[in-house]
Design an enzyme around this catalytic site. Structure first.
Site, short mmCIF file in Angstrom:
data_model
loop_
_atom_site.label_atom_id
_atom_site.label_comp_id
_atom_site.label_asym_id
_atom_site.label_seq_id
_atom_site.Cartn_x
_atom_site.Cartn_y
_atom_site.Cartn_z
N TYR A 1 -22.03 10.63 7.57
CA TYR A 1 -21.50 11.47 6.49
C TYR A 1 -20.48 12.47 7.06
O TYR A 1 -19.39 12.65 6.51
CB TYR A 1 -22.63 12.23 5.81
CG TYR A 1 -22.19 12.93 4.54
CD1 TYR A 1 -22.39 12.34 3.29
CD2 TYR A 1 -21.56 14.17 4.59
CE1 TYR A 1 -21.97 12.96 2.13
CE2 TYR A 1 -21.14 14.81 3.42
CZ TYR A 1 -21.35 14.19 2.20
OH TYR A 1 -20.93 14.82 1.05
N PHE B 1 7.61 8.78 -8.04
CA PHE B 1 6.79 7.63 -8.40
C PHE B 1 5.95 7.96 -9.64
O PHE B 1 5.72 9.13 -9.94
CB PHE B 1 5.89 7.29 -7.20
CG PHE B 1 5.02 6.10 -7.43
CD1 PHE B 1 5.58 4.83 -7.55
CD2 PHE B 1 3.65 6.23 -7.54
CE1 PHE B 1 4.77 3.73 -7.76
CE2 PHE B 1 2.84 5.13 -7.76
CZ PHE B 1 3.39 3.87 -7.87
N ASP B 2 5.48 6.94 -10.36
CA ASP B 2 4.83 7.21 -11.66
C ASP B 2 3.59 8.11 -11.56
O ASP B 2 3.44 9.05 -12.33
CB ASP B 2 4.56 5.93 -12.47
CG ASP B 2 3.67 4.93 -11.75
OD1 ASP B 2 3.31 5.16 -10.58
OD2 ASP B 2 3.33 3.90 -12.36
N ASP C 1 6.42 11.72 0.15
CA ASP C 1 5.55 10.71 -0.46
C ASP C 1 5.80 9.46 0.37
O ASP C 1 6.82 8.79 0.23
CB ASP C 1 5.93 10.53 -1.93
CG ASP C 1 5.09 9.49 -2.63
OD1 ASP C 1 4.27 8.83 -1.97
OD2 ASP C 1 5.27 9.32 -3.86
N ALA D 1 4.28 6.40 1.17
CA ALA D 1 3.62 5.09 1.05
C ALA D 1 4.26 4.01 1.92
O ALA D 1 3.58 3.23 2.55
CB ALA D 1 3.59 4.66 -0.41
N LYS E 1 -0.32 0.65 1.00
CA LYS E 1 1.00 0.08 1.26
C LYS E 1 1.16 -0.11 2.77
O LYS E 1 0.62 -1.06 3.32
CB LYS E 1 2.12 0.99 0.72
CG LYS E 1 1.79 1.69 -0.61
CD LYS E 1 1.66 0.76 -1.77
CE LYS E 1 1.20 1.42 -3.06
NZ LYS E 1 1.73 2.70 -3.43
N HIS F 1 1.89 2.55 -19.40
CA HIS F 1 2.14 1.13 -19.09
C HIS F 1 0.87 0.37 -18.71
O HIS F 1 0.78 -0.82 -18.94
CB HIS F 1 3.19 0.99 -17.97
CG HIS F 1 2.86 1.71 -16.71
ND1 HIS F 1 2.81 3.08 -16.62
CD2 HIS F 1 2.54 1.25 -15.48
CE1 HIS F 1 2.49 3.43 -15.39
NE2 HIS F 1 2.31 2.34 -14.68
C1 LIG Z 1 1.54 3.56 -4.64
C2 LIG Z 1 2.27 4.80 -4.56
C3 LIG Z 1 1.66 6.03 -4.84
C4 LIG Z 1 0.23 6.13 -5.34
O1 LIG Z 1 -0.67 5.56 -4.48
P1 LIG Z 1 -2.00 4.82 -4.97
O2 LIG Z 1 -2.65 4.41 -3.70
O3 LIG Z 1 -1.59 3.67 -5.82
O4 LIG Z 1 -2.81 5.79 -5.74
C5 LIG Z 1 2.42 7.17 -4.72
N1 LIG Z 1 3.70 7.11 -4.35
C6 LIG Z 1 4.33 5.96 -4.08
C7 LIG Z 1 5.74 5.96 -3.66
C8 LIG Z 1 3.64 4.76 -4.18
O5 LIG Z 1 4.27 3.62 -3.93
#
Ligand SMILES: *Cc1c(COP(=O)(O)O)cnc(C)c1O
Length: 457
Positions: free
Chosen positions: A72, A124-125, A214, A216, A257, A449
């Site tokens: 833990y 990103f969304d 961000d 990813a 990613k 979406h």
């Molecule tokens: C996928 C993604 C996110 C969100 O990550 P999740 O693991 O899907 O929650 C944020 N920013 C970018 C650029 C992404 O491609």
């Protein structure tokens, strides 16, 4: 004869996938309200919905899973992951989370409040969702060139420095951080140059505002810097990553990613203040600070995945497969966001379905047609995903209108890619006959979406 390019791995385990008939797909898609997110995956032949968590792990990642420490508190797996992240990024504080949006939720809960402004390059969304749901405003400062899908420039994901500075000047008291998405997913998986990262950092520092990446697809971004930016050809991917992160105060990461795992995420930073605040929110939302919603084995797999995917050959194999699809589409005259991005091809839906009016969502229509044609699942990155304006509640038709074909890492062969290209060619050949799109019959107030219900017109 030149020896052709081929993958830097071989396949040790396979998963069967199933074909279907057009009649079956017509029925299934109707039941799914013409929203491919609502389809069961077994009804999909080639799944290009996303490259998020859909890739194949390596034998080394699976081996590392067996050594996961499920304690833990203080799990060795956490420290292994943290070490790897610190080595690659230079950030000393790491907060694990169960995925990327959870990292956003934890960090933005500390930093973003009502009335704030967050400038960035095409948020990103989920990122936009986490800003707007806190009644803050996401200001898009992506370079204008990104909107011309046929223009070929090396770093189409860049921030417009002048727009950014204007925004900083006007809102300086309301900006918790500047957000740079690497690669720029929404505008086509397009990279951001090191030069641009430096400029963003410099102008943000001038106003005393931190910079958040961000991240990813940071490793794919580094690959593009190595292959496209002058002065970086002889640097390793790991050297480039370290340099990129010098121009940020922190990062949020979707490990689904570029860490090549099926689930996971984290926050990393050098700001003690961000770290202290994020720890508290992590415990409330995710779990104790040495697991944050992850199993010990998951953190081991992230460590190995990050290590592998910051090596050139692994990235080259992936990005060249995306380029292979692009080359096929060039052959067939199908327009997409050029040059090919790191993780996906973004087909310019309005240029393919020229007769479908924007109010009837051409990119969603193309997504539907591609599934019906060959059981291929793509994803609309367009007017439906753009949601309504939070104030006027009007549809936002100002942005891009793409069908995204995201390529999972180490998953499909180029034979599958040939099927995708041929199906698109068939659609493009009969595009004159596709004149009507879809209408929305039900939608959620935000991030519609995923669950929207549609009818064909
Ligand atoms: C996928 C993604 C996110 C969100 O990550 P999740 O693991 O899907 O929650 C944020 N920013 C970018 C650029 C992404 O491609």
């Amino acid at each position: 004869m030149n020896i052709p390019f081929a993958e830097s791995w071989k396949i040790k385990m396979v998963e069967p996938i199933t074909k279907s008939t057009r009649n079956e797909r017509e029925k299934w898609l109707k039941e799914a309200h013409y929203n491919v997110f609502q389809l069961e995956s077994k009804k999909v032949y080639i799944d290009l919905l996303t490259d998020s968590g859909t890739g194949a792990m390596s034998d080394r990642q699976w081996a590392a899973m067996m050594l996961g420490d499920e304690s833990y508190a203080g799990a060795t797996s956490f420290f292994r992951m943290k070490e790897t992240i610190s080595t690659i990024t230079g950030f000393k504080y790491v907060v694990p989370t169960h995925q990327g949006r959870a990292a956003e939720n934890v960090l933005f809960s500390c930093l973003v409040k009502e009335g704030d402004v967050v400038p960035g390059n095409s948020h990103f969304d989920t990122t936009k969702g986490h800003i707007e749901s806190r009644k803050a405003i996401a200001v898009d400062c992506t370079i204008a060139e990104a909107r011309d899908t046929q223009l070929v420039i090396p770093f189409k994901g860049n921030m417009d420095i002048k727009m950014l500075e204007d925004c900083l000047m006007k809102n300086v008291d309301k900006i918790p951080f500047v957000l740079v998405t690497i690669t720029n997913n929404t505008c086509g998986g397009q990279p951001v140059s090191l030069k641009n990262l430096k400029e963003v950092y410099a102008v943000s520092k001038k106003y005393n505002i931190p910079v958040l990446f961000d991240s990813a697809r940071f490793a794919e971004n580094a690959y593009f810097i190595k292959t496209r930016e002058k002065g970086y050809e002889n640097k390793t991917i790991k050297e480039i990553c370290l340099e990129m992160f010098q121009y940020a105060d922190g990062m949020t990461m979707s490990a689904k990613k570029d860490a090549q795992v099926n689930m996971g995420g984290f926050i990393a930073t050098n700001l003690e203040d961000w770290y202290e605040q994020a720890k508290v929110k992590c415990i409330i939302y995710e779990g104790y600070i040495t697991y944050g919603g992850l199993n010990g084995r998951d953190m081991n797999a992230i460590a190995v995945g990050l290590e592998e995917n910051t090596e050139y050959e692994n990235l080259e194999t992936r990005i060249k497969q995306v380029a292979y699809l692009a080359q096929k589409l060039d052959e067939y005259g199908i327009p997409y966001q050029k040059p090919a991005g790191g993780h996906a091809i973004f087909v310019d839906a309005q240029k393919v379905l020229t007769r479908v009016p924007k109010e009837e969502f051409p990119a969603q229509t193309l997504t539907i047609e591609l599934y019906l044609e060959a059981g291929i699942r793509g994803c609309e990155i367009g007017y439906i995903l753009a949601d309504r304006d939070p104030i006027t509640r009007e549809n936002r038709f100002g942005g891009m209108e793409f069908l995204r074909l995201a390529i999972p890492r180490r998953t499909y062969t180029n034979n599958h890619i040939d099927v995708v290209a041929a199906a698109l060619k068939n659609l493009s050949d009969r595009s004159e006959n596709i004149t009507r799109g879809v209408k929305i019959v039900w939608e959620a107030p935000i991030m519609r979406h995923f669950t929207v219900k549609l009818e064909r017109l």
